[in-house]
Design a protein around this motif. Structure first.
Motif, mmCIF file in Angstrom:
data_model
loop_
_atom_site.group_PDB
_atom_site.id
_atom_site.type_symbol
_atom_site.label_atom_id
_atom_site.label_comp_id
_atom_site.label_asym_id
_atom_site.label_seq_id
_atom_site.Cartn_x
_atom_site.Cartn_y
_atom_site.Cartn_z
ATOM 1 N N UNK A 289 88.447 -47.438 60.902
ATOM 2 C CA UNK A 289 88.676 -46.856 59.578
ATOM 3 C C UNK A 289 87.845 -47.452 58.450
ATOM 4 N N UNK A 290 87.461 -48.725 58.569
ATOM 5 C CA UNK A 290 86.769 -49.378 57.460
ATOM 6 C C UNK A 290 85.268 -49.460 57.697
ATOM 7 N N UNK A 291 84.855 -50.196 58.724
ATOM 8 C CA UNK A 291 83.428 -50.395 58.966
ATOM 9 C C UNK A 291 82.708 -49.080 59.246
ATOM 10 N N UNK A 292 83.403 -48.128 59.872
ATOM 11 C CA UNK A 292 82.813 -46.819 60.149
ATOM 12 C C UNK A 292 83.289 -45.777 59.145
ATOM 13 N N UNK A 293 84.616 -45.636 59.007
ATOM 14 C CA UNK A 293 85.166 -44.575 58.170
ATOM 15 C C UNK A 293 84.768 -44.663 56.716
ATOM 16 N N UNK A 294 84.744 -45.883 56.174
ATOM 17 C CA UNK A 294 84.387 -46.070 54.757
ATOM 18 C C UNK A 294 82.914 -46.429 54.600
ATOM 19 N N UNK A 295 82.439 -47.384 55.400
ATOM 20 C CA UNK A 295 81.111 -47.942 55.181
ATOM 21 C C UNK A 295 80.015 -47.272 55.998
ATOM 22 N N UNK A 296 80.409 -46.485 56.994
ATOM 23 C CA UNK A 296 79.414 -45.866 57.856
ATOM 24 C C UNK A 296 78.810 -44.614 57.250
ATOM 25 N N UNK A 297 77.679 -44.206 57.809
ATOM 26 C CA UNK A 297 77.065 -42.928 57.431
ATOM 27 C C UNK A 297 77.757 -41.812 58.211
ATOM 28 N N UNK A 298 77.613 -40.563 57.764
ATOM 29 C CA UNK A 298 78.185 -39.456 58.539
ATOM 30 C C UNK A 298 77.719 -39.442 59.991
ATOM 31 N N UNK A 299 76.459 -39.797 60.246
ATOM 32 C CA UNK A 299 75.974 -39.810 61.619
ATOM 33 C C UNK A 299 76.661 -40.911 62.427
ATOM 34 N N UNK A 300 76.913 -42.053 61.809
ATOM 35 C CA UNK A 300 77.639 -43.115 62.497
ATOM 36 C C UNK A 300 79.087 -42.701 62.770
ATOM 37 N N UNK A 301 79.684 -41.990 61.823
ATOM 38 C CA UNK A 301 81.042 -41.488 62.025
ATOM 39 C C UNK A 301 81.058 -40.489 63.179
ATOM 40 N N UNK A 302 80.083 -39.607 63.211
ATOM 41 C CA UNK A 302 79.995 -38.624 64.300
ATOM 42 C C UNK A 302 79.913 -39.337 65.649
ATOM 43 N N UNK A 303 79.029 -40.323 65.753
ATOM 44 C CA UNK A 303 78.852 -41.036 67.021
ATOM 45 C C UNK A 303 80.132 -41.762 67.430
ATOM 46 N N UNK A 304 80.789 -42.416 66.478
ATOM 47 C CA UNK A 304 82.023 -43.140 66.782
ATOM 48 C C UNK A 304 83.135 -42.176 67.201
ATOM 49 N N UNK A 305 83.192 -41.023 66.546
ATOM 50 C CA UNK A 305 84.208 -40.024 66.894
ATOM 51 C C UNK A 305 83.997 -39.497 68.303
ATOM 52 N N UNK A 306 82.766 -39.162 68.638
ATOM 53 C CA UNK A 306 82.479 -38.664 69.979
ATOM 54 C C UNK A 306 82.763 -39.723 71.035
ATOM 55 N N UNK A 307 82.503 -40.984 70.701
ATOM 56 C CA UNK A 307 82.795 -42.076 71.639
ATOM 57 C C UNK A 307 84.287 -42.135 71.933
ATOM 58 N N UNK A 308 85.123 -42.058 70.902
ATOM 59 C CA UNK A 308 86.569 -42.064 71.087
ATOM 60 C C UNK A 308 87.009 -40.873 71.922
ATOM 61 N N UNK A 309 86.476 -39.705 71.618
ATOM 62 C CA UNK A 309 86.881 -38.498 72.330
ATOM 63 C C UNK A 309 86.465 -38.539 73.800
ATOM 64 N N UNK A 310 85.259 -38.997 74.049
ATOM 65 C CA UNK A 310 84.793 -39.094 75.437
ATOM 66 C C UNK A 310 85.664 -40.062 76.232
ATOM 67 N N UNK A 311 85.978 -41.216 75.645
ATOM 68 C CA UNK A 311 86.795 -42.205 76.348
ATOM 69 C C UNK A 311 88.236 -41.736 76.541
ATOM 70 N N UNK A 339 83.492 -32.291 62.329
ATOM 71 C CA UNK A 339 82.360 -31.651 63.001
ATOM 72 C C UNK A 339 82.203 -32.179 64.421
ATOM 73 N N UNK A 340 82.377 -33.501 64.585
ATOM 74 C CA UNK A 340 82.279 -34.083 65.921
ATOM 75 C C UNK A 340 83.388 -33.561 66.818
ATOM 76 N N UNK A 341 84.583 -33.399 66.258
ATOM 77 C CA UNK A 341 85.693 -32.866 67.045
ATOM 78 C C UNK A 341 85.416 -31.421 67.457
ATOM 79 N N UNK A 342 84.911 -30.619 66.514
ATOM 80 C CA UNK A 342 84.571 -29.234 66.862
ATOM 81 C C UNK A 342 83.513 -29.175 67.960
ATOM 82 N N UNK A 343 82.531 -30.061 67.871
ATOM 83 C CA UNK A 343 81.492 -30.139 68.911
ATOM 84 C C UNK A 343 82.106 -30.486 70.268
#
Length: 348
Positions: A289-311, A339-343
């Protein structure tokens, strides 16, 4: 949340296989006032501002289920204030409490509580009664009632450091305080349900202090009291547990408490959580939520979201951040999660 969103959340909580993974986020006073551009004082003290803030976000993100939805909270003030703690309000921050139980041996001398009238519990219940028709008129419902947990409440009243020492040095009195807090919480949740008056079929319990103790202390000082709370409500109600501190020592025990949904922090990877509890809990998380959700770029958020979903394997998960929505999380990063979730959903 809408009735449709709640129906989907319930199905996910009960382990049903869904055609699409849903997304839910915990939003409350640390994040919400800043996002809509009002002070915390205005958010807490002006009922119209409170209503408009929630309504704005719900309209802006209609595909996200907000948990608990229209949260009538005063930061973490309600539970300790009912036991007599002094609460300080701030212009641009959530309220804070000051411990009042300087000697834990005095726990039996705390005044009797009355959830309908005491301090910020009374104000919260009045806000529910004042606002519920306006909320229903938007087409949304109020299915979840909420409280801090026994360990957290005891820590507020006693002081966290002091209470951690009491577990070791004065366990008899620690149990007395936890028993008092548990009774208070059950009465508090039931009072909220009565104030709403319809649709309620879930409790949402937040207790990060559980993550501060080892497994043996968890089994003695946490598990029995959490279970008492879950057992006090109908078996078919959804029980949601939030702990974004460490869950390593309690994870395997949480399904036996009676919880259906776990919202946990960034410390434990979702793959590890799934390996240890399988399908015994629906997992609500856990993008950092912090290092990614607040401080990350949208692309970093996308990558982190897809990582969670894949796992997650695409099952038994409600996508969220690992805890509540952190102050300062921008719109672009919430959209990136969507967007990552929709993907991911499009590939299923």
């Amino acid at each position: 949340m809408t009735p449709s969103q709640w129906s989907t959340f319930k199905r996910a909580a009960r382990g049903e296989k869904l055609p699409q993974i849903p997304m839910a986020m915990i939003i409350d006073s640390p994040w919400l006032p800043g996002y809509v551009g009002v002070s915390h004082a205005e958010f807490f003290l002006n009922p119209d501002t409170w209503f408009r803030a929630h309504h704005q976000v719900h309209q802006e993100f209609p595909d996200i289920t907000f948990v608990p939805g229209w949260w009538p909270e005063y930061g973490m003030a309600a539970e300790p204030s009912a036991l007599g703690a002094k609460i300080k309000f701030w212009e641009n921050n959530t309220p804070s409490d000051l411990p009042l139980l300087f000697n834990i041996e005095d726990v039996d001398r705390l005044p009797p509580y009355e959830v309908e009238a005491d301090a910020f519990m009374g104000l919260t219940l009045q806000r529910i009664r004042m606002q519920k028709q306006r909320i229903w008129d938007t087409g949304e419902i109020l299915p979840i009632v909420t409280s801090r947990g026994p360990m957290c409440t005891a820590g507020f009243v006693r002081g966290t450091t002091e209470f951690m020492m009491d577990l070791v040095e004065k366990p008899e009195y620690a149990h007395k305080l936890l028993d008092l807090c548990t009774r208070l919480i059950i009465d508090w949740l039931k009072a909220q349900a009565a104030a709403v008056g319809r649709d309620v079929e879930a409790i949402f319990l937040l207790d990060d202090l559980v993550g501060f103790v080892g497994e043996e202390h968890y089994k003695e000082f946490c598990h029995p009291y959490l279970k008492r709370i879950c057992d006090a409500f109908p078996a078919d109600w959804v029980k949601i547990y939030h702990n974004d501190a460490n869950i390593e020592e309690c994870l395997e025990h949480l399904p036996d408490v009676g919880f259906n949904v776990l919202n946990w922090g960034k410390q434990t990877d979702i793959a590890d959580v799934k390996a240890r509890i399988g399908r015994r809990l629906c997992l609500m998380g856990n993008v950092n939520p912090l290092e990614v959700g607040v401080r990350g770029t949208p692309e970093q958020v996308r990558a982190a979201t897809l990582d969670v979903l894949e796992k997650s394997g695409g099952e038994n998960i409600i996508l969220s951040v690992g805890g509540g929505t952190s102050p300062g999380m921008p719109r672009a990063n919430i959209v990136a999660m969507q967007s990552a979730l929709a993907e991911f959903n499009s590939r299923r």
